[in-house]
Enzyme design. Structure first.
Site, PDB file in Angstrom:
ATOM      1  CG  ASN A  42      11.693   0.474   6.245  1.00  0.00           C
ATOM      2  OD1 ASN A  42      11.914  -0.733   6.330  1.00  0.00           O
ATOM      3  ND2 ASN A  42      10.469   0.973   6.103  1.00  0.00           N
TER       4      ASN A  42
ATOM      5  CB  CYS B  53       4.747 -10.080  -3.152  1.00  0.00           C
ATOM      6  SG  CYS B  53       6.277  -9.914  -4.065  1.00  0.00           S
TER       7      CYS B  53
ATOM      8  NE  ARG C 205       6.484  -3.979  -1.757  1.00  0.00           N
ATOM      9  CZ  ARG C 205       7.007  -4.005  -0.536  1.00  0.00           C
ATOM     10  NH1 ARG C 205       6.675  -4.943   0.292  1.00  0.00           N
ATOM     11  NH2 ARG C 205       7.856  -3.078  -0.156  1.00  0.00           N
TER      12      ARG C 205
ATOM     13  CG  ASP D  45       5.730   1.933   5.947  1.00  0.00           C
ATOM     14  OD1 ASP D  45       5.127   1.329   5.048  1.00  0.00           O
ATOM     15  OD2 ASP D  45       6.963   2.091   5.946  1.00  0.00           O
TER      16      ASP D  45
ATOM     17  NE  ARG E 129       9.194  -8.328   6.950  1.00  0.00           N
ATOM     18  CZ  ARG E 129       8.458  -7.492   6.242  1.00  0.00           C
ATOM     19  NH1 ARG E 129       7.174  -7.724   6.067  1.00  0.00           N
ATOM     20  NH2 ARG E 129       8.986  -6.425   5.683  1.00  0.00           N
TER      21      ARG E 129
HETATM   22  C1  EPZ Z   1       9.957   0.999   1.172  1.00  0.00           C
HETATM   23  O1  EPZ Z   1       9.526  -0.057   0.333  1.00  0.00           O
HETATM   24  C2  EPZ Z   1       9.807   0.487   2.584  1.00  0.00           C
HETATM   25  N1  EPZ Z   1      10.644  -0.674   2.766  1.00  0.00           N
HETATM   26  C3  EPZ Z   1       8.352   0.181   2.848  1.00  0.00           C
HETATM   27  O2  EPZ Z   1       8.252  -0.203   4.208  1.00  0.00           O
HETATM   28  C4  EPZ Z   1       7.513   1.432   2.609  1.00  0.00           C
HETATM   29  O3  EPZ Z   1       6.162   1.109   2.760  1.00  0.00           O
HETATM   30  C5  EPZ Z   1       7.773   1.977   1.207  1.00  0.00           C
HETATM   31  O4  EPZ Z   1       9.186   2.182   1.003  1.00  0.00           O
HETATM   32  C6  EPZ Z   1       7.072   3.294   0.930  1.00  0.00           C
HETATM   33  O5  EPZ Z   1       7.450   4.245   1.859  1.00  0.00           O
HETATM   34  C7  EPZ Z   1      11.925  -0.511   3.057  1.00  0.00           C
HETATM   35  O6  EPZ Z   1      12.453   0.597   3.145  1.00  0.00           O
HETATM   36  C8  EPZ Z   1      12.730  -1.733   3.324  1.00  0.00           C
HETATM   37  P1  EPZ Z   1       8.806   1.844  -3.072  1.00  0.00           P
HETATM   38  P2  EPZ Z   1       9.849  -0.039  -1.226  1.00  0.00           P
HETATM   39  O7  EPZ Z   1       9.844   1.296  -4.001  1.00  0.00           O
HETATM   40  O8  EPZ Z   1      11.224   0.458  -1.413  1.00  0.00           O
HETATM   41  C9  EPZ Z   1       6.104   0.876  -6.922  1.00  0.00           C
HETATM   42  C10 EPZ Z   1       7.311  -1.392   6.018  1.00  0.00           C
HETATM   43  O9  EPZ Z   1       6.192  -1.727   6.463  1.00  0.00           O
HETATM   44  N2  EPZ Z   1       7.381   0.458  -7.569  1.00  0.00           N
HETATM   45  O10 EPZ Z   1       8.850   3.283  -2.748  1.00  0.00           O
HETATM   46  O11 EPZ Z   1       9.503  -1.374  -1.731  1.00  0.00           O
HETATM   47  C11 EPZ Z   1       5.699  -0.147  -5.863  1.00  0.00           C
HETATM   48  O12 EPZ Z   1       5.031  -1.241  -6.428  1.00  0.00           O
HETATM   49  C12 EPZ Z   1       7.488  -1.307   4.558  1.00  0.00           C
HETATM   50  O13 EPZ Z   1       8.295  -1.155   6.726  1.00  0.00           O
HETATM   51  C13 EPZ Z   1       7.365   0.135  -8.919  1.00  0.00           C
HETATM   52  O14 EPZ Z   1       6.338   0.203  -9.599  1.00  0.00           O
HETATM   53  O15 EPZ Z   1       8.793   1.013  -1.708  1.00  0.00           O
HETATM   54  C14 EPZ Z   1       4.838   0.678  -4.950  1.00  0.00           C
HETATM   55  O16 EPZ Z   1       3.545   0.750  -5.450  1.00  0.00           O
HETATM   56  C15 EPZ Z   1       6.777  -2.206   3.703  1.00  0.00           C
HETATM   57  N3  EPZ Z   1       8.537  -0.273  -9.495  1.00  0.00           N
HETATM   58  C16 EPZ Z   1       5.493   2.052  -5.001  1.00  0.00           C
HETATM   59  O17 EPZ Z   1       6.312   2.055  -6.188  1.00  0.00           O
HETATM   60  C17 EPZ Z   1       9.712  -0.375  -8.786  1.00  0.00           C
HETATM   61  O18 EPZ Z   1      10.741  -0.744  -9.375  1.00  0.00           O
HETATM   62  C18 EPZ Z   1       6.352   2.391  -3.797  1.00  0.00           C
HETATM   63  O19 EPZ Z   1       7.386   1.456  -3.660  1.00  0.00           O
HETATM   64  C19 EPZ Z   1       9.701  -0.025  -7.424  1.00  0.00           C
HETATM   65  C20 EPZ Z   1       8.516   0.375  -6.834  1.00  0.00           C
END
Ligand code: EPZ
Length: 417
Positions: free
Chosen positions: A23, A115, A120, A304, A396
């Site tokens: 990440n 997703c 997401r 995670d 992945r």
């Molecule tokens: C990052 O995902 C990581 N992925 C995820 O890792 C990790 O679980 C997550 O952060 C939380 O720590 C990468 O870094 C590539 P978020 P990301 O935007 O960026 C909501 C793994 O297993 N949200 O912080 O997608 C969203 O739906 C993974 O390695 C909105 O509502 O996480 C979620 O409920 C999978 N609108 C929450 O925020 C948006 O525009 C957190 O998402 C963006 C997010």
């Protein structure tokens, strides 16, 4: 179809070196679009990293991989649509939106995939980029984005500290005109790593807690950078050792990045010692339940690591309680754990895990990356043989999973039919 075959019930013992963080390397690869030539070391060999490489190549970059080093030459970047197949391969493909816009003045890409954790949305990414001057419209599943002239700095407050939105805004702001201040930004170590890489290449980014300030620069120059270790890979191997009553030494790790995970394992009865870049864990014969684990944005307990810890606690003495506050569908592994004899009740975002004496091997299917890791952990601790399918999820995020576990004494192999 590939399958993992695991003969459970063996104590994991030994020493392993943690790989670079998935990440962290993904947004940094997106950031290389903004510079000249960059060389990244400590890059894990993962299918998501390959997918990011293919996106860079589509945009005109030249890539070379040698062992854990990836060199990216971004001198000849040109505007190209990112094919839907690549966008669907991984959700982090959306991180390319900010840098493509900044570099090319326009971008066209389909909505990202990945997703499996529930809805997401990317509204925070889009709103942030609009504040920086991007014009974004959606049609037929595609995002059409353009900028008149150059992106400009702005004061932005995120309603939730989204990791991806923070990264996208940072990637767009670093070469924007003027100053950007991002409030309520995500504070994950991977964000600091991205900021450090951008600064190595001439960016002017400063991270102070949940406030990130960026003084826009004209362009970035070439840079060499070493990616931070993967805290979630580390947490996974710690949980695997804990689940089997084992003893493990992790090297090349930053214990500070696991400050919320290590106390949970200590509560479970593990003895933990740490040095500057190592962690040693010695687990008791049977773990104790952990009364409450609530996932939160960093520095809270990472979402995670929720599934891997849950797998370890399935056989703990007593009842553990999990509250998942980040993703709406992050208990998909529970159904599979139940097939092994785990006693877990889920009510919305809460999961109650009543420890059982032992799990039994079963035929299992990985539902997502960390859920898949949880099934591997459960299978390692279970009595008898388990088979796992859905390995594309594991590939992945875990480099050489079987090899690493075999070095710790696990009986695990991959069948390729
Ligand atoms: C990052 O995902 C990581 N992925 C995820 O890792 C990790 O679980 C997550 O952060 C939380 O720590 C990468 O870094 C590539 P978020 P990301 O935007 O960026 C909501 C793994 O297993 N949200 O912080 O997608 C969203 O739906 C993974 O390695 C909105 O509502 O996480 C979620 O409920 C999978 N609108 C929450 O925020 C948006 O525009 C957190 O998402 C963006 C997010």
């Amino acid at each position: 179809m590939q399958r993992l075959i695991i003969e459970g019930g063996r104590r994991l013992e030994g020493e392993i070196a943690v790989h670079g963080a998935k990440n962290a390397v993904l947004p940094i690869l997106a950031a290389t679009l903004l510079g000249g030539s960059s060389t990244l070391s400590n890059c894990p060999a993962l299918s998501d990293v390959d997918a990011a490489g293919r996106i860079l190549q589509t945009l005109g970059c030249t890539l070379k991989r040698q062992a854990d080093r990836i060199s990216v030459d971004a001198h000849s970047v040109e505007f190209r649509e990112i094919p839907e197949t690549l966008m669907r391969e991984m959700r982090s493909s959306i991180l390319f939106l900010g840098p493509i816009l900044a570099r090319c003045g326009r971008a066209r890409l389909s909505f990202p995939g990945g997703c499996e954790l529930g809805a997401r949305p990317i509204d925070l990414h889009i709103e942030g980029l609009r504040r920086l001057g991007a014009v974004i419209s959606e049609e037929h599943g595609y995002l059409n984005c353009s900028v008149r002239g150059r992106l400009h700095g702005a004061e932005i407050t995120l309603p939730f500290p989204s990791v991806g939105a923070t990264e996208n805004i940072l990637l767009a702001a670093v070469t924007a005109q003027g100053r950007t201040v991002l409030h309520n930004a995500a504070r994950e170590p991977e964000i600091c790593d991205l900021a450090d890489f951008l600064n190595t290449c001439g960016g002017r980014v400063s991270v102070e807690g949940d406030r990130i300030s960026v003084e826009g620069v004209e362009s970035l120059h070439s840079g060499d950078y070493r990616v931070i270790p993967d805290r979630i890979e580390a947490a996974t191997y710690l949980c695997a050792s804990a689940a089997t009553g084992g003893e493990v030494l992790l090297t090349g790790v930053r214990p500070g990045h696991l400050a919320a995970v290590l106390p949970a394992l200590e509560t479970a009865g593990c003895r933990i010692n740490t040095g500057e870049d190592w962690i040693r864990l010695a687990a008791p014969h049977r773990l104790q339940a952990v009364p409450s684990v609530k996932t939160m944005p960093y520095p809270g307990f990472p979402t995670d690591a929720q599934a891997p810890l849950m797998a370890a606690l399935c056989t703990a003495e007593g009842t553990s309680l999990f509250v998942e506050t980040i993703f709406e569908a992050r208990y998909k592994h529970v159904g599979e754990l139940r097939r092994m004899g785990a006693r877990i009740e889920v009510e919305g975002r809460v999961a109650l895990v009543r420890g059982v004496e032992s799990l039994s091997g079963a035929n299992l299917c990985c539902t997502d990356l960390r859920g898949g890791a949880a099934l591997v952990i459960a299978a390692l601790s279970a009595e008898g043989r388990s088979t796992l399918t859905g390995l594309r999820h594991l590939d992945r995020g875990y480099q050489d999973l079987e090899g690493t576990l075999r070095r710790l004494g696990a009986k695990i192999s991959r069948e390729r039919e």
